[in-house]
Scaffold this motif. Sequence first.
Motif, short mmCIF file in Angstrom:
data_model
loop_
_atom_site.label_atom_id
_atom_site.label_comp_id
_atom_site.label_asym_id
_atom_site.label_seq_id
_atom_site.Cartn_x
_atom_site.Cartn_y
_atom_site.Cartn_z
N ILE A 11 -4.44 -8.73 15.29
CA ILE A 11 -4.13 -8.22 13.91
C ILE A 11 -4.00 -8.24 12.26
CG2 ILE A 11 -1.57 -7.29 13.85
CD1 ILE A 11 -1.30 -6.14 16.62
N TRP A 12 -3.66 -10.52 12.77
CA TRP A 12 -3.74 -11.10 11.65
C TRP A 12 -5.46 -11.08 10.53
CZ3 TRP A 12 -0.14 -12.85 8.78
CH2 TRP A 12 1.05 -13.48 9.25
N GLY A 13 -6.21 -11.04 11.44
CA GLY A 13 -7.07 -10.50 11.03
C GLY A 13 -7.51 -9.07 10.16
N LEU A 14 -7.12 -8.34 10.58
CA LEU A 14 -6.52 -6.93 9.96
C LEU A 14 -6.35 -6.83 8.75
CD1 LEU A 14 -7.73 -4.23 9.73
CD2 LEU A 14 -6.12 -3.54 11.47
N TRP A 15 -4.28 -7.78 8.73
CA TRP A 15 -4.19 -7.80 7.25
C TRP A 15 -4.86 -8.63 6.42
CZ3 TRP A 15 -0.09 -4.93 6.84
CH2 TRP A 15 0.94 -4.29 7.14
N ALA A 19 -4.89 -7.22 2.14
CA ALA A 19 -5.05 -8.38 1.24
C ALA A 19 -5.96 -8.19 0.83
CB ALA A 19 -3.85 -8.93 1.71
N PHE A 20 -7.45 -8.98 1.08
CA PHE A 20 -8.39 -9.07 0.25
C PHE A 20 -8.98 -7.28 -0.28
CE2 PHE A 20 -8.77 -12.86 2.27
CZ PHE A 20 -8.58 -13.83 1.07
N ALA A 27 -8.18 -6.38 -8.58
CA ALA A 27 -9.17 -6.99 -9.63
C ALA A 27 -10.54 -6.27 -10.54
CB ALA A 27 -9.83 -8.73 -9.71
N GLN A 28 -10.71 -5.62 -9.63
CA GLN A 28 -12.43 -4.66 -10.12
C GLN A 28 -11.97 -3.52 -11.55
OE1 GLN A 28 -15.71 -3.39 -6.89
NE2 GLN A 28 -14.92 -4.78 -6.31
N VAL A 29 -10.53 -3.00 -10.37
CA VAL A 29 -10.20 -1.75 -11.94
C VAL A 29 -9.85 -2.66 -12.61
CG1 VAL A 29 -8.75 -0.35 -11.61
CG2 VAL A 29 -9.57 -0.37 -9.85
N LEU A 54 -12.95 -1.14 6.09
CA LEU A 54 -11.39 -1.58 6.42
C LEU A 54 -11.24 -0.61 7.57
CD1 LEU A 54 -9.41 -3.08 5.62
CD2 LEU A 54 -8.69 -1.34 4.57
N ALA A 55 -11.51 1.18 7.48
CA ALA A 55 -11.24 1.93 8.50
C ALA A 55 -11.69 1.63 10.03
CB ALA A 55 -11.58 2.98 8.33
#
Length: 71
Positions: A11-15, A19-20, A27-29, A54-55
């Motif tokens: 779950i932490w890995g998913l969060w 976040a990234f 940043a790209q936008v 991500l999905a």
Amino acid sequence: MKSAKRDRARIWGLWFHLAFYVLGNLAQVIVWRVYNPDHFFWPLWSIVFWGIGLAFHFWGVYSPPKSRTDY
């Protein structure tokens, strides 16, 4: 059977991935908006394809475990 520690790590890995995803695409936008807002919205490619990844990550973390049956 999965351990609670392993579940928390997933779950932490998913969060962190989420976040990234948000920070990287934001940043790209911003770069697109500052340097060439009159041209094609090129951050779209990153948003879409990274969003697909991500999905799949979300699906992998929250999908029910498959039952293992030996034939």
